[in-house]
Motif scaffolding. Sequence first.
Motif, PDB file in Angstrom:
ATOM      1  N   THR A   1       0.804  -1.396   0.101  1.00  0.00           N
ATOM      2  CA  THR A   1       0.015   0.085  -0.148  1.00  0.00           C
ATOM      3  C   THR A   1       0.900   1.312  -0.067  1.00  0.00           C
ATOM      4  OG1 THR A   1      -1.734  -1.033   1.088  1.00  0.00           O
ATOM      5  CG2 THR A   1      -1.701   1.351   1.302  1.00  0.00           C
TER       6      THR A   1
ATOM      7  N   MET B   1       0.669   5.118   0.695  1.00  0.00           N
ATOM      8  CA  MET B   1       0.018   6.068   1.477  1.00  0.00           C
ATOM      9  C   MET B   1       0.346   7.232   0.826  1.00  0.00           C
ATOM     10  SD  MET B   1      -0.016   4.052   4.952  1.00  0.00           S
ATOM     11  CE  MET B   1      -0.985   5.124   5.824  1.00  0.00           C
TER      12      MET B   1
ATOM     13  N   ASN C   1      -5.028   9.981   0.327  1.00  0.00           N
ATOM     14  CA  ASN C   1      -5.587   8.629  -0.739  1.00  0.00           C
ATOM     15  C   ASN C   1      -4.493   7.449  -0.318  1.00  0.00           C
ATOM     16  OD1 ASN C   1      -3.104   8.904  -2.428  1.00  0.00           O
ATOM     17  ND2 ASN C   1      -4.103  10.313  -3.115  1.00  0.00           N
ATOM     18  N   SER C   2      -4.841   6.296  -0.666  1.00  0.00           N
ATOM     19  CA  SER C   2      -3.968   5.138  -0.711  1.00  0.00           C
ATOM     20  C   SER C   2      -4.080   4.176  -1.854  1.00  0.00           C
ATOM     21  CB  SER C   2      -4.077   4.560   0.544  1.00  0.00           C
ATOM     22  OG  SER C   2      -4.956   3.697   0.614  1.00  0.00           O
ATOM     23  N   THR C   3      -3.060   3.973  -2.377  1.00  0.00           N
ATOM     24  CA  THR C   3      -3.087   2.747  -3.708  1.00  0.00           C
ATOM     25  C   THR C   3      -2.559   1.401  -2.910  1.00  0.00           C
ATOM     26  OG1 THR C   3      -2.556   4.601  -4.961  1.00  0.00           O
ATOM     27  CG2 THR C   3      -2.380   2.336  -5.859  1.00  0.00           C
ATOM     28  N   THR C   4      -3.445   0.308  -3.363  1.00  0.00           N
ATOM     29  CA  THR C   4      -2.967  -0.970  -2.669  1.00  0.00           C
ATOM     30  C   THR C   4      -2.768  -1.927  -4.042  1.00  0.00           C
ATOM     31  OG1 THR C   4      -4.029  -0.664  -0.513  1.00  0.00           O
ATOM     32  CG2 THR C   4      -3.510  -2.793  -1.223  1.00  0.00           C
TER      33      THR C   4
ATOM     34  N   PHE D   1       3.709  -1.075   3.841  1.00  0.00           N
ATOM     35  CA  PHE D   1       2.914   0.093   3.554  1.00  0.00           C
ATOM     36  C   PHE D   1       4.281   1.198   3.515  1.00  0.00           C
ATOM     37  CE2 PHE D   1       0.297  -2.374   6.219  1.00  0.00           C
ATOM     38  CZ  PHE D   1      -0.843  -2.109   5.835  1.00  0.00           C
TER      39      PHE D   1
ATOM     40  N   ASN E   1      -5.300   5.856  10.599  1.00  0.00           N
ATOM     41  CA  ASN E   1      -5.573   6.065   9.076  1.00  0.00           C
ATOM     42  C   ASN E   1      -6.680   5.187   8.274  1.00  0.00           C
ATOM     43  OD1 ASN E   1      -4.853   5.148   6.014  1.00  0.00           O
ATOM     44  ND2 ASN E   1      -3.559   6.621   6.412  1.00  0.00           N
TER      45      ASN E   1
ATOM     46  N   THR F   1      -7.358   3.839   5.772  1.00  0.00           N
ATOM     47  CA  THR F   1      -7.332   2.610   4.979  1.00  0.00           C
ATOM     48  C   THR F   1      -6.746   1.395   6.223  1.00  0.00           C
ATOM     49  OG1 THR F   1      -6.095   3.840   3.420  1.00  0.00           O
ATOM     50  CG2 THR F   1      -5.448   1.333   3.207  1.00  0.00           C
TER      51      THR F   1
ATOM     52  N   PRO G   1       4.577   8.008  -3.419  1.00  0.00           N
ATOM     53  CA  PRO G   1       3.326   7.442  -2.908  1.00  0.00           C
ATOM     54  C   PRO G   1       2.161   8.337  -3.112  1.00  0.00           C
ATOM     55  CG  PRO G   1       4.986   6.913  -1.231  1.00  0.00           C
ATOM     56  CD  PRO G   1       5.711   8.008  -2.314  1.00  0.00           C
TER      57      PRO G   1
ATOM     58  N   GLY H   1      -0.997   8.114  -6.126  1.00  0.00           N
ATOM     59  CA  GLY H   1      -2.249   8.572  -5.496  1.00  0.00           C
ATOM     60  C   GLY H   1      -2.903   9.611  -6.218  1.00  0.00           C
TER      61      GLY H   1
END
Lengths: 260, 428
Positions: free
Chosen positions: B76, B78, B82-85, B210, B261, B263, B380, B384
Amino acid sequence: MKIIVPVKTNPDLQMVRIKNRQPVLEAVPYILGDLDKNAVEAALQLQAEAGDTQVIALTLNQGNRKIKDTMKEALAMGADEAYIVTDDALVDTDQAGKALAIAKAIETIGGADVIIFGEGSHDGYSGQVGPRVAELLGVPEIGFARKLTPGGPGIQAERSMGDFIEVLEAPLPIVITVASEINEPRIPTLMNIMKAGKKPSTDWTLADLGLEAADVAPKNKILSNLAEEQDRKNIMLEGDVNAQVAALIDALTREGVLEA
Amino acid sequence: MEKVDVIVVGGGLAGLSAAYGLAAEGLEVILIERGDYSGAKNVTGGRLYVSPIRNMYPELWEDAPFERPVTREFITLMGEGNSTTIEFAADKFAAQPYQSYTVLRATFDLWLSEQVMEKGGMVIVKQRVDDLIKEGDKVIGIRAGEDEIGADITIIAEGVLGLVANKAGLRELPSWKDHAVGFKETLELPKEVIDNRWHLAPDEGAAHLFMGGVTKGMLGGGFLYTNKESISLGIVLGMKDAKERVDKIDIYTLLDDFKANPTIAPLVADGELVEYSAHVISEAGLSGIPQLWGDGYLMTGDAAGLALNQLYTVRGMDFAVASGYYAAQAIIEGKKQNDLDAVGPAYEKMMKESWVLKDFETAKNILHFIENPRIFSHYPNAVGRLFDRVFTLNDQPTDSIYTKVMSSVKKDFMNVTTAKELLGMRKI
Ligand SMILES: Cc1cc2nc3c(=O)[nH]c(=O)nc-3n(C[C@H](O)[C@H](O)[C@H](O)COP(=O)(O)OP(=O)(O)OC[C@H]3O[C@@H](n4cnc5c(N)ncnc54)[C@H](O)[C@@H]3O)c2cc1C
């Protein structure tokens, strides 16, 4: 002189967690309780004073799969020999059953001049087993001794009675339970730990003591064993720091913690 | 002075692995551990790569108390808001033999110490080695309190701090600047909850890493490993970076922020805190490895600087087991040949010719690469921003997907700095 110290190995209480008010015992290592170490230490000090004395540690295995290692702690402290009684019937027995098995084991070892217990076990702390063993063996008992010296007709013991100190003399054989204040148990040195592995350790079952499972069947039943539950007040103080401090002082005053 | 074949200082994985190998061959070995038992104080993130060490003690791993095999990887990124996994699953990771497992040291190390004793090795706990005994430059034994014990070879497996080795003048104290600090919580959750949250078949496990916001852009990252009925959740933070870049952050608040957080919160919800631990990890890579041996002694595991930050994972446990294994092999051979002088060089040779030191060689530029703050802050966020644009629809005419993607890519990725960083990546 021959001194037998019956000890109990119990789960390391520092490692026990409470979940749903029940202790989680899984994967918790067993140790020799501090109160048991007081008894071993008292025996070793008597040995040092009296000379020509043998100290034997005796235990009932109540589900400690590494009991030999745990008993090495007593041997490393300085006990000369260990006896371990292992039997499925002992896992769930009660104080009466334990006392019977210990009394029989003491007889099977060939008796003793002094039998020293801690003031209670580190986990259950019923404090019953010592007096029960004295009764079964038909010998006198001194409870909660805070000092032991060889002498008189056999042994001298001091007990704290709150306002005064009682000094007792007793002939041998005798059962003594020692208060935790009696001593600071020694911490074994590396050398003594290494030597402990070579000291004699004997394994018995109930049959070796002439007992059957039925003899130690528990006479009482534990209905529940729950951790104490504490109600928290769960009060959240709101507002800025000054308001929160004022509210906290107010709350503590109303509780009587602070004086108005 | 009483004397044995080998004394092992420290009962973590490195020491236990060495003692196991030696005891299995019938050598007289004494391992001294200062903790209440092996595993009591040992800290790890949670993932042991078994593939590299499987053939070393093949009989051991069959019954080892692993938590779960890792069959799913999550990363992930962060960003701010936002966050992208990325979730990766491969059939081969979900089939025997599993390449890696999650572990809890309290169970794992204790079990390994029992295996050592079963082979006849002596594991002595609650005793601290205070110093090494030397005769000239040669290490001839150890001192613990009043007691002295001699040994043909002393294996130093005392972990990252290296106090005993330093006191005996065998190595410099490691510099804090080359180290990261890791802190972690173990949170209990029911089995099925873990299975559901990480999309796992029963008894399978996940590794979740993360980057970015978790460390507020500082060098480091967060990790989450699923155990049988708990998760290990933690943060690793480069000390130098933490001190230089963000002096004002209390690092222990990072973990609470991390858990809060949006997420992470649903992933750790209702987890009951059962353990908190913190520990230091070497990040010096190859340059942090001291001389691996000297007259009368060998260094293994963290004590020999054998921990590696590979960006997507921290490795150390496999190196600990492997170095212990090679130390044992070298000593066994030396004893057989009646040539103890050959032990040190043989150990070093095995370490150099195996994956152990080769992996350090390969990774030697990673550290330099990750010292770049952009990796933990710019990227990160950039990723995002890209997805933020792709997925946003409002009452304005929307751009084509191509435009959305390209404008983001142009702004955040098509620049000289990123090009240089890409070139830099070839080295890692
Ligand atoms: C937060 C964190 C996350 C990590 N994540 C991973 C991961 O996911 N995967 C991975 O492979 N690695 C990971 N690592 C690295 C890995 O945990 C270590 O490399 C590994 O524990 C090293 O094992 P060791 O036996 O060398 O040292 P340790 O486990 O530290 O053991 C040293 C032992 O020596 C004892 N000792 C020290 N001094 C003395 C003395 N004077 N006398 C007696 N005993 C002494 C200590 O009590 C201790 O038990 C992580 C590390 C940290 C801190």
